[in-house]
Enzyme design. Sequence first.
Site, PDB file in Angstrom:
ATOM      1  N   SER A  24      31.447 -27.582  27.089  1.00 60.30           N
ATOM      2  CA  SER A  24      30.060 -27.206  27.395  1.00 60.30           C
ATOM      3  C   SER A  24      30.023 -26.218  28.552  1.00 60.30           C
ATOM      4  O   SER A  24      28.954 -25.940  29.092  1.00 60.30           O
ATOM      5  CB  SER A  24      29.259 -28.459  27.764  1.00 60.30           C
ATOM      6  OG  SER A  24      29.864 -29.106  28.867  1.00 60.30           O
ATOM      7  N   ASN A 111      29.814 -39.439  34.461  1.00 58.85           N
ATOM      8  CA  ASN A 111      28.510 -39.877  33.957  1.00 58.85           C
ATOM      9  C   ASN A 111      27.441 -39.876  35.047  1.00 58.85           C
ATOM     10  O   ASN A 111      26.316 -39.413  34.830  1.00 58.85           O
ATOM     11  CB  ASN A 111      28.622 -41.275  33.339  1.00 58.85           C
ATOM     12  CG  ASN A 111      29.540 -41.280  32.131  1.00 58.85           C
ATOM     13  OD1 ASN A 111      29.955 -40.219  31.677  1.00 58.85           O
ATOM     14  ND2 ASN A 111      29.856 -42.460  31.623  1.00 58.85           N
ATOM     15  N   THR A 156     -17.787 -21.653  20.503  1.00 51.46           N
ATOM     16  CA  THR A 156     -17.224 -22.855  19.876  1.00 51.46           C
ATOM     17  C   THR A 156     -16.965 -22.443  18.435  1.00 51.46           C
ATOM     18  O   THR A 156     -17.706 -21.611  17.879  1.00 51.46           O
ATOM     19  CB  THR A 156     -18.187 -24.064  19.908  1.00 51.46           C
ATOM     20  OG1 THR A 156     -19.346 -23.734  19.143  1.00 51.46           O
ATOM     21  CG2 THR A 156     -18.611 -24.432  21.320  1.00 51.46           C
ATOM     22  N   HIS A 157     -15.924 -22.953  17.840  1.00 52.05           N
ATOM     23  CA  HIS A 157     -15.507 -22.563  16.477  1.00 52.05           C
ATOM     24  C   HIS A 157     -15.288 -21.056  16.354  1.00 52.05           C
ATOM     25  O   HIS A 157     -15.462 -20.499  15.272  1.00 52.05           O
ATOM     26  CB  HIS A 157     -16.541 -22.995  15.423  1.00 52.05           C
ATOM     27  CG  HIS A 157     -17.002 -24.408  15.566  1.00 52.05           C
ATOM     28  ND1 HIS A 157     -16.457 -25.452  14.876  1.00 52.05           N
ATOM     29  CD2 HIS A 157     -17.958 -24.952  16.364  1.00 52.05           C
ATOM     30  CE1 HIS A 157     -17.065 -26.582  15.224  1.00 52.05           C
ATOM     31  NE2 HIS A 157     -17.975 -26.305  16.136  1.00 52.05           N
ATOM     32  N   SER A 278       3.406   1.885  18.514  1.00 50.05           N
ATOM     33  CA  SER A 278       4.018   1.667  17.202  1.00 50.05           C
ATOM     34  C   SER A 278       4.926   2.853  16.900  1.00 50.05           C
ATOM     35  O   SER A 278       4.666   3.971  17.337  1.00 50.05           O
ATOM     36  CB  SER A 278       2.919   1.566  16.150  1.00 50.05           C
ATOM     37  OG  SER A 278       3.413   1.942  14.889  1.00 50.05           O
ATOM     38  N   LYS A 284      -1.728   3.176  17.784  1.00 49.49           N
ATOM     39  CA  LYS A 284      -1.596   1.764  18.147  1.00 49.49           C
ATOM     40  C   LYS A 284      -1.262   1.523  19.614  1.00 49.49           C
ATOM     41  O   LYS A 284      -0.499   2.243  20.230  1.00 49.49           O
ATOM     42  CB  LYS A 284      -0.483   1.105  17.303  1.00 49.49           C
ATOM     43  CG  LYS A 284      -0.843   0.873  15.859  1.00 49.49           C
ATOM     44  CD  LYS A 284      -1.941  -0.158  15.649  1.00 49.49           C
ATOM     45  CE  LYS A 284      -1.482  -1.566  15.899  1.00 49.49           C
ATOM     46  NZ  LYS A 284      -0.631  -2.090  14.841  1.00 49.49           N
ATOM     47  N   ASN A 286      -0.232  -2.108  21.307  1.00 50.74           N
ATOM     48  CA  ASN A 286      -0.050  -3.505  20.913  1.00 50.74           C
ATOM     49  C   ASN A 286       0.096  -4.458  22.109  1.00 50.74           C
ATOM     50  O   ASN A 286       0.736  -4.106  23.098  1.00 50.74           O
ATOM     51  CB  ASN A 286       1.194  -3.637  20.030  1.00 50.74           C
ATOM     52  CG  ASN A 286       1.029  -2.894  18.722  1.00 50.74           C
ATOM     53  OD1 ASN A 286      -0.089  -2.765  18.209  1.00 50.74           O
ATOM     54  ND2 ASN A 286       2.116  -2.382  18.202  1.00 50.74           N
ATOM     55  N   GLU A 291       1.558 -11.661  23.012  1.00 45.28           N
ATOM     56  CA  GLU A 291       2.091 -12.128  21.718  1.00 45.28           C
ATOM     57  C   GLU A 291       3.409 -12.865  21.904  1.00 45.28           C
ATOM     58  O   GLU A 291       3.651 -13.903  21.296  1.00 45.28           O
ATOM     59  CB  GLU A 291       2.320 -10.939  20.772  1.00 45.28           C
ATOM     60  CG  GLU A 291       1.052 -10.424  20.125  1.00 45.28           C
ATOM     61  CD  GLU A 291       1.358  -9.227  19.232  1.00 45.28           C
ATOM     62  OE1 GLU A 291       1.059  -9.289  18.046  1.00 45.28           O
ATOM     63  OE2 GLU A 291       1.904  -8.217  19.732  1.00 45.28           O
ATOM     64  N   TYR A 318      25.736 -44.207  28.672  1.00 40.10           N
ATOM     65  CA  TYR A 318      26.009 -42.795  28.406  1.00 40.10           C
ATOM     66  C   TYR A 318      26.620 -42.606  27.021  1.00 40.10           C
ATOM     67  O   TYR A 318      27.426 -43.406  26.569  1.00 40.10           O
ATOM     68  CB  TYR A 318      26.974 -42.227  29.472  1.00 40.10           C
ATOM     69  CG  TYR A 318      27.341 -40.782  29.187  1.00 40.10           C
ATOM     70  CD1 TYR A 318      26.499 -39.737  29.568  1.00 40.10           C
ATOM     71  CD2 TYR A 318      28.506 -40.458  28.482  1.00 40.10           C
ATOM     72  CE1 TYR A 318      26.809 -38.416  29.271  1.00 40.10           C
ATOM     73  CE2 TYR A 318      28.820 -39.139  28.187  1.00 40.10           C
ATOM     74  CZ  TYR A 318      27.969 -38.120  28.582  1.00 40.10           C
ATOM     75  OH  TYR A 318      28.272 -36.822  28.280  1.00 40.10           O
ATOM     76  N   GLN A 323      25.241 -34.602  26.347  1.00 38.53           N
ATOM     77  CA  GLN A 323      25.655 -33.282  26.825  1.00 38.53           C
ATOM     78  C   GLN A 323      24.757 -32.184  26.255  1.00 38.53           C
ATOM     79  O   GLN A 323      24.626 -31.116  26.836  1.00 38.53           O
ATOM     80  CB  GLN A 323      27.116 -33.045  26.405  1.00 38.53           C
ATOM     81  CG  GLN A 323      27.676 -31.691  26.781  1.00 38.53           C
ATOM     82  CD  GLN A 323      29.168 -31.641  26.576  1.00 38.53           C
ATOM     83  OE1 GLN A 323      29.914 -32.279  27.304  1.00 38.53           O
ATOM     84  NE2 GLN A 323      29.621 -30.921  25.565  1.00 38.53           N
ATOM     85  N   LYS A 326      21.368 -30.060  28.059  1.00 31.41           N
ATOM     86  CA  LYS A 326      21.252 -28.939  29.004  1.00 31.41           C
ATOM     87  C   LYS A 326      20.728 -27.662  28.379  1.00 31.41           C
ATOM     88  O   LYS A 326      19.928 -26.956  28.989  1.00 31.41           O
ATOM     89  CB  LYS A 326      22.602 -28.691  29.673  1.00 31.41           C
ATOM     90  CG  LYS A 326      22.861 -29.736  30.738  1.00 31.41           C
ATOM     91  CD  LYS A 326      24.297 -29.734  31.179  1.00 31.41           C
ATOM     92  CE  LYS A 326      24.766 -31.130  31.434  1.00 31.41           C
ATOM     93  NZ  LYS A 326      24.802 -31.999  30.222  1.00 31.41           N
TER      94      LYS A 326
HETATM   95  N1  ARG Z   1      29.768 -32.665  30.135  1.00 34.82           N
HETATM   96  C1  ARG Z   1      29.299 -34.011  30.101  1.00 34.82           C
HETATM   97  C2  ARG Z   1      27.770 -33.995  29.925  1.00 34.82           C
HETATM   98  O1  ARG Z   1      27.182 -33.006  30.179  1.00 34.82           O
HETATM   99  C3  ARG Z   1      29.623 -34.694  31.379  1.00 34.82           C
HETATM  100  C4  ARG Z   1      29.779 -36.159  31.261  1.00 34.82           C
HETATM  101  C5  ARG Z   1      30.980 -36.480  30.482  1.00 34.82           C
HETATM  102  N2  ARG Z   1      31.197 -37.867  30.438  1.00 34.82           N
HETATM  103  C6  ARG Z   1      32.053 -38.413  29.554  1.00 34.82           C
HETATM  104  N3  ARG Z   1      32.146 -39.694  29.573  1.00 34.82           N
HETATM  105  N4  ARG Z   1      32.716 -37.687  28.686  1.00 34.82           N
HETATM  106  O2  ARG Z   1      27.175 -34.974  29.523  1.00 34.82           O
END
Ligand code: ARG
Length: 464
Positions: A24, A111, A156-157, A278, A284, A286, A291, A318, A323, A326
Amino acid sequence: MHKKPWDGRFSEKTDISVERFTSSIDIDKRLYVYDVQGSIAHCKMLAETSIISEEESSLLIQGLAKIQREIERGNFEFDDSLEDIHMHIETRLLQEVGKIAQKLHTARSRNDQVALDVRLYMRDEIKNIITDLISMKSSIVEIAKNNIDVIMPGYTHLQRAQPVLLAHHLMAYYEMFSRDLARFNECLKHTNVMPLGSAALAGTTFPIDRDYTAKLLDFPAVSANSIDAVADRDFIMEFLSAASICMVHFSRMSEEHILWSSSEFNFIGLPDSFATGSSIMPQKKNPDVPELVRGKTGRVFGNLISLLTIMKSLPLSYNRDMQEDKQPLFDTVDTLKACIYIYRKMLPKLEINKEKMLKAASFGYLNATDMADYLATRGLTFREAHTCVGEAISYALSMNKELHELSLEKLKSFSSLFSEDIFDFLTTKQMIDRRMSFGGTATANVMDAIKKAEKRLYYEKKVL
Ligand code: ARG
């Protein structure tokens, strides 16, 4: 390929495709500052509780600070075999300070480490978003104040309903963004809880001092249950839902600006610097900015649904699924900040076509309710008044006239209660200023609301 912390138990090397799949680092590298910050606090706590020595702690801290500088300068090598930012920093620390680097992970697991990093990151970003929203609210109030005399049709509407002040319409957005602000503040409270020391899930056998770590990192509270602390992503779900609601508001505002800038409405003009042309139609102009804000709402909703789905049905505590939290989090932070930024820049530059707005508010029987109110305050029940005005409208429509264009004599044929003062009564300005009920569009009310907002903004800016 780097050695893995779990190599002792494994007889085979991790397959390269698994390394690539589970890595990751491309996404979580942006957490590096928080990872270092959290590790430094952890080191200090380990020394304070004599789990490691002061010398070891200061060596580790120097090493961590050096690594942070390397990453900042782009002198740091990222590698899929090291999975995530936590392992990258730990491995680099080993090269830098030698074997004692391995003590950093005492009484800690990835974790609780990742839970801490994300909370630290979010704390900063929520504060940034709060600051940006306060500026957005300030712009709205200023534009409302500078255009206090502009009258527009309220809808309204999407049908013209009653005349309102443009300032009143704008202040509706002020209210919406104020509620967003309250939601982000609430989310900040839930984010501001320190999970470190929960270790893998059950806590640790080492005599750690979690309050000390919390104090170093400026957390007002520590998590109360180690299982919950490593399993909890509620604060991210809350943030993503607050962001989604906030994007609903931006999207509604964008939609209005798109409609209002069309030649059908022509209520506002977009500045050339915030519009695009455009490639084929020379005439145009825009409204791409509103948008795209409207369009980006889709991904912010998607990010919320994505995390809700990831978390749904996960057994405690966990799980590696988490993961995947993110990417939606970072994308929503980036998208929301970009939308607030661009809108804050564009909003003061919108040209307001006062005449067009007033004209639209003066035609289309927007004074019908007031005519009924007139009759109701002079003896009819409101229902009778409603029917009577309905008949007058039906007649006016057949004559292609507005209500205020009918003669007094004609009006009297619908009700003898009409007298000369009805014409003054039906001017847009009077219609607006009679709406004195609290929260209504009367100029005095709106000026009051603006004053209150200015006062509130003053305090909101002060506590930033
Ligand atoms: N990269 C992991 C995450 O974002 C970190 C935690 C990993 N923990 C594990 N037990 N493999 O969740």
